[in-house]
Design an enzyme around this catalytic site. Structure first.
Site, PDB file in Angstrom:
ATOM      1  N   GLN A   1       3.092   9.944   1.165  1.00  0.00           N
ATOM      2  CA  GLN A   1       4.262   9.470   1.470  1.00  0.00           C
ATOM      3  C   GLN A   1       5.266   9.667   0.071  1.00  0.00           C
ATOM      4  O   GLN A   1       6.382   9.356   0.034  1.00  0.00           O
ATOM      5  CB  GLN A   1       4.270   7.782   1.294  1.00  0.00           C
ATOM      6  CG  GLN A   1       3.345   7.471   2.632  1.00  0.00           C
ATOM      7  CD  GLN A   1       3.604   5.892   2.429  1.00  0.00           C
ATOM      8  OE1 GLN A   1       2.509   5.346   2.242  1.00  0.00           O
ATOM      9  NE2 GLN A   1       4.349   5.094   3.249  1.00  0.00           N
TER      10      GLN A   1
ATOM     11  N   GLY B   1       0.762  -1.054   0.098  1.00  0.00           N
ATOM     12  CA  GLY B   1      -0.015   0.018   0.007  1.00  0.00           C
ATOM     13  C   GLY B   1       0.853   1.381   0.048  1.00  0.00           C
ATOM     14  O   GLY B   1       2.096   1.226   0.402  1.00  0.00           O
TER      15      GLY B   1
ATOM     16  N   HIS C   1      -2.810   7.494   6.948  1.00  0.00           N
ATOM     17  CA  HIS C   1      -1.813   8.145   6.157  1.00  0.00           C
ATOM     18  C   HIS C   1      -2.551   9.656   5.999  1.00  0.00           C
ATOM     19  O   HIS C   1      -1.828  10.717   6.023  1.00  0.00           O
ATOM     20  CB  HIS C   1      -1.092   7.665   5.027  1.00  0.00           C
ATOM     21  CG  HIS C   1       0.132   6.821   5.489  1.00  0.00           C
ATOM     22  ND1 HIS C   1       1.323   7.326   5.877  1.00  0.00           N
ATOM     23  CD2 HIS C   1       0.533   5.610   4.997  1.00  0.00           C
ATOM     24  CE1 HIS C   1       2.114   6.323   6.243  1.00  0.00           C
ATOM     25  NE2 HIS C   1       1.636   5.316   5.568  1.00  0.00           N
TER      26      HIS C   1
ATOM     27  N   HIS D   1      -4.365   1.458   7.521  1.00  0.00           N
ATOM     28  CA  HIS D   1      -3.064   2.086   7.456  1.00  0.00           C
ATOM     29  C   HIS D   1      -3.078   3.165   6.446  1.00  0.00           C
ATOM     30  O   HIS D   1      -2.383   4.141   7.068  1.00  0.00           O
ATOM     31  CB  HIS D   1      -1.905   0.947   7.340  1.00  0.00           C
ATOM     32  CG  HIS D   1      -0.480   1.415   7.072  1.00  0.00           C
ATOM     33  ND1 HIS D   1       0.297   0.777   8.017  1.00  0.00           N
ATOM     34  CD2 HIS D   1      -0.117   2.053   6.221  1.00  0.00           C
ATOM     35  CE1 HIS D   1       1.682   1.479   7.798  1.00  0.00           C
ATOM     36  NE2 HIS D   1       1.360   2.350   6.792  1.00  0.00           N
ATOM     37  N   GLU D   2      -3.413   2.949   5.474  1.00  0.00           N
ATOM     38  CA  GLU D   2      -3.335   4.003   4.287  1.00  0.00           C
ATOM     39  C   GLU D   2      -4.358   5.144   4.526  1.00  0.00           C
ATOM     40  O   GLU D   2      -4.118   6.375   4.318  1.00  0.00           O
ATOM     41  CB  GLU D   2      -3.720   3.315   3.063  1.00  0.00           C
ATOM     42  CG  GLU D   2      -2.735   1.967   2.617  1.00  0.00           C
ATOM     43  CD  GLU D   2      -1.497   2.252   2.762  1.00  0.00           C
ATOM     44  OE1 GLU D   2      -0.932   3.627   2.582  1.00  0.00           O
ATOM     45  OE2 GLU D   2      -0.587   1.495   2.964  1.00  0.00           O
TER      46      GLU D   2
ATOM     47  N   CYS E   1       6.133   0.072   7.591  1.00  0.00           N
ATOM     48  CA  CYS E   1       5.744   1.307   6.538  1.00  0.00           C
ATOM     49  C   CYS E   1       7.006   1.686   5.722  1.00  0.00           C
ATOM     50  O   CYS E   1       7.908   1.899   6.333  1.00  0.00           O
ATOM     51  CB  CYS E   1       5.111   2.510   7.498  1.00  0.00           C
ATOM     52  SG  CYS E   1       4.833   3.957   6.538  1.00  0.00           S
ATOM     53  N   LEU E   2       6.682   1.979   4.532  1.00  0.00           N
ATOM     54  CA  LEU E   2       7.769   2.474   3.751  1.00  0.00           C
ATOM     55  C   LEU E   2       8.390   4.078   4.182  1.00  0.00           C
ATOM     56  O   LEU E   2       9.471   4.294   4.071  1.00  0.00           O
ATOM     57  CB  LEU E   2       7.152   2.659   2.205  1.00  0.00           C
ATOM     58  CG  LEU E   2       6.762   1.526   1.552  1.00  0.00           C
ATOM     59  CD1 LEU E   2       5.951   1.851   0.297  1.00  0.00           C
ATOM     60  CD2 LEU E   2       7.735   0.308   1.292  1.00  0.00           C
TER      61      LEU E   2
HETATM   62 NI    NI Z   1       2.599   3.254   5.511  1.00  0.00          NI
END
Ligand code: NI
Length: 212
Positions: A51, A46, A137, A133-134, A91-92
Site C-alpha cells: 500500500q 492496519g 494485501h 485483510h493485511e 481499505c485505505l
Molecule cells: Ni487494506
C-alpha cells in the site's frame, strides 16, 4: 518518521504477490516505523507494505490507536478458524468505501519482527479481521475481492462510479500523504440487508459499525 503516500486500487503494486523479506537492516526498520506513522496519520488500523508501494511481505497493525496494541509482522503465515464472523471493512487503498465482508472468526499469523525474531499474533473479531485483510494485501488481494452476492455487485458499481474515480484521483494527487481529509464524514458505506447499514470501515477509517 515520515508519512508515506498510499497507493490506491488500480495501482499494479496492489495486485502483485509481495516478495519475502530477506534483508533485516536499518532500511527495513525505517520502513516499519514510517508505515506505523502513516497508519496512525490516516487513522487506519492496519497497513501493508504494497500500500506504500513496497512489494515486500510486511504489515503493521494498531487496533485501538497509539495506546492500543500496535505491532508489525514480517513474512506472515496465516491460519484461520473454520467458522465465520460478521462485520465490515474498508481499505485505505479503496478510499471512502466499505462493505460487510466475510471473514473467519479467529486468525493467527506467525512470522518475524524487524530483527528477525519470531512473532505470533492471534485473536478474534477486529484483530482477526485485520490479520486476514493485511495478509491478503501481500498476496495481491483486496477486500473487495472477498465480497459475495449483492455486496459484490454494489461494490463493483461503486468502484466504476464517477464519485469513486474522482475521489481516488484526489487521493492519488495528494502525494504528500495527507490523505486523511479524503475520508471525511461523507464516507459511503455499502448497506446490507439485516445489518445496521453501517458496515464499518476498519481498515480505512475508524469503524463506525459493530467493530469496536
Ligand atoms: Ni487494506
Amino acid at each position: 518518521m515520515t508519512v508515506l503516500p498510499i497507493r490506491t486500487i488500480g495501482d499494479p503494486v496492489l495486485r502483485a504477490p509481495a516478495e519475502p523479506v530477506t534483508q533485516f537492516d536499518a532500511e527495513l526498520s525505517k520502513l516499519v516505523e514510517d508505515m506505523i506513522e502513516t497508519m496512525f496519520d490516516v487513522e487506519g488500523v492496519g497497513l501493508a507494505a504494497p500500500q506504500v508501494g513496497v512489494s515486500l511481505r510486511l504489515f503493521v497493525y494498531g487496533i485501538a490507536g497509539r495506546t492500543g496494541e500496535v505491532g508489525h509482522v514480517i513474512n506472515p503465515v496465516l491460519e484461520v478458524s473454520e467458522d465465520p464472523q460478521e462485520g465490515g471493512e474498508g481499505c485505505l487503498s479503496v478510499p471512502g468505501l466499505s462493505s460487510a465482508t466475510p471473514r473467519r472468526r479467529w486468525a493467527r499469523v506467525t512470522g518475524v519482527d524487524r530483527e528477525n525474531r519470531p512473532v505470533v499474533v492471534e485473536g478474534e473479531g477486529l484483530l482477526a479481521r485485520c490479520l486476514q485483510h493485511e495478509t491478503d494485501h501481500l498476496d495481491g488481494l483486496l477486500y473487495v475481492d472477498r465480497l459475495e452476492g449483492e455486496d459484490r455487485k454494489t461494490m463493483m458499481r461503486a468502484l466504476r462510479g464517477e464519485d469513486f474515480i474522482r475521489r481516488t484521483r484526489g487521493v492519488a494527487g495528494e502525494r504528500s500523504g495527507r490523505v486523511s481529509s479524503a475520508f471525511g464524514a461523507g464516507t459511503a458505506s455499502v448497506p446490507r440487508p439485516g445489518t445496521s447499514g453501517s458496515a464499518g470501515s476498519a481498515f480505512g477509517v475508524p469503524a463506525r459499525g459493530g467493530n469496536r
